[in-house]
Design a protein around this motif. Structure first.
Motif, PDB file in Angstrom:
ATOM      1  N   VAL A   1      37.418  41.847  39.380  1.00 49.49           N
ATOM      2  CA  VAL A   1      38.153  41.430  40.592  1.00 49.49           C
ATOM      3  C   VAL A   1      37.078  40.347  41.188  1.00 49.49           C
ATOM      4  O   VAL A   1      37.849  39.338  41.507  1.00 49.49           O
ATOM      5  CB  VAL A   1      37.909  42.704  41.667  1.00 49.49           C
TER       6      VAL A   1
ATOM      7  N   HIS B   1      44.466  40.858  38.784  1.00 53.61           N
ATOM      8  CA  HIS B   1      43.829  41.372  40.170  1.00 53.61           C
ATOM      9  C   HIS B   1      44.753  42.500  40.634  1.00 53.61           C
ATOM     10  O   HIS B   1      44.212  43.408  41.164  1.00 53.61           O
ATOM     11  CB  HIS B   1      44.168  40.068  40.961  1.00 53.61           C
TER      12      HIS B   1
ATOM     13  N   VAL C   1      38.295  37.568  38.808  1.00 52.48           N
ATOM     14  CA  VAL C   1      39.595  36.882  39.043  1.00 52.48           C
ATOM     15  C   VAL C   1      39.597  36.194  40.298  1.00 52.48           C
ATOM     16  O   VAL C   1      40.087  35.034  40.501  1.00 52.48           O
ATOM     17  CB  VAL C   1      40.251  38.117  39.254  1.00 52.48           C
ATOM     18  N   ARG C   2      38.996  36.650  41.474  1.00 54.61           N
ATOM     19  CA  ARG C   2      38.735  35.852  42.563  1.00 54.61           C
ATOM     20  C   ARG C   2      37.943  34.450  42.388  1.00 54.61           C
ATOM     21  O   ARG C   2      38.567  33.436  42.986  1.00 54.61           O
ATOM     22  CB  ARG C   2      37.902  36.794  43.664  1.00 54.61           C
TER      23      ARG C   2
END
Length: 162
Positions: free
Chosen positions: A60, A150, A63-64
């Motif tokens: 996560v 995500h 991905v962010r």
């Protein structure tokens, strides 16, 4: 007439009672082993969940960073591919996210860090061009995969998190 039967009954008791005690001990031992196996399996599953939770939290974060363009596409795909492959409770994610894995497959042979520094300038430029071409060819598909990763990671975390 029944006097002989009394002797047989005593002999039978000397045989049956120890066998019954032994059978009871075996059943008790089997019950304990079964309970131990169940506990061991539960501990194993808990450890796998902890491992996957840690990995999915890292996914996560990457991905962010990729969505906010704080992480290079190639580096992000490399990291995501390695992390996703290390998940214990999921498999064959390369078929769900083919572009991320495709870029990784296209660049994993390229040297990094000290090995990259050892290359001549033309070699580095050739590899950079190869990497940039792959990134450009796959960019929109990678962005879609990143969005789906995500979503996947968030859903898996909600399922496995304690």
């Amino acid at each position: 007439m029944f006097e002989g039967y009394g002797l047989y009954a005593v002999i039978a008791l000397f045989i049956i009672v120890p066998l019954a005690i032994y059978a009871g001990m075996l059943l008790s031992q089997l019950k304990k082993q079964t309970a131990d196996q169940i506990i061991a399996e539960q501990e194993k599953q808990a450890a796998l969940k902890r491992h996957d939770t840690k990995i999915l939290n890292s996914v996560v974060i990457i991905v962010r960073a990729m969505k906010e363009e704080q992480c290079d596409i190639s580096e992000g795909c490399w990291r995501l591919s390695v992390l996703l492959d290390s998940l214990k409770l999921s498999s064959e994610l390369n078929t769900l996210f083919p572009s991320v894995y495709g870029l990784y497959e296209g660049i994993k042979h390229m040297p990094i860090l000290e090995e990259r520094k050892k290359l001549t300038k033309p070699e580095r430029m050739r590899l950079d061009f190869e990497r940039m071409k792959l990134e450009a060819d796959l960019k929109s598909k990678i962005q879609q995969d990143v969005h789906e990763i995500h979503q996947y990671a968030s859903e898996r975390l909600s399922v496995i998190a304690p």
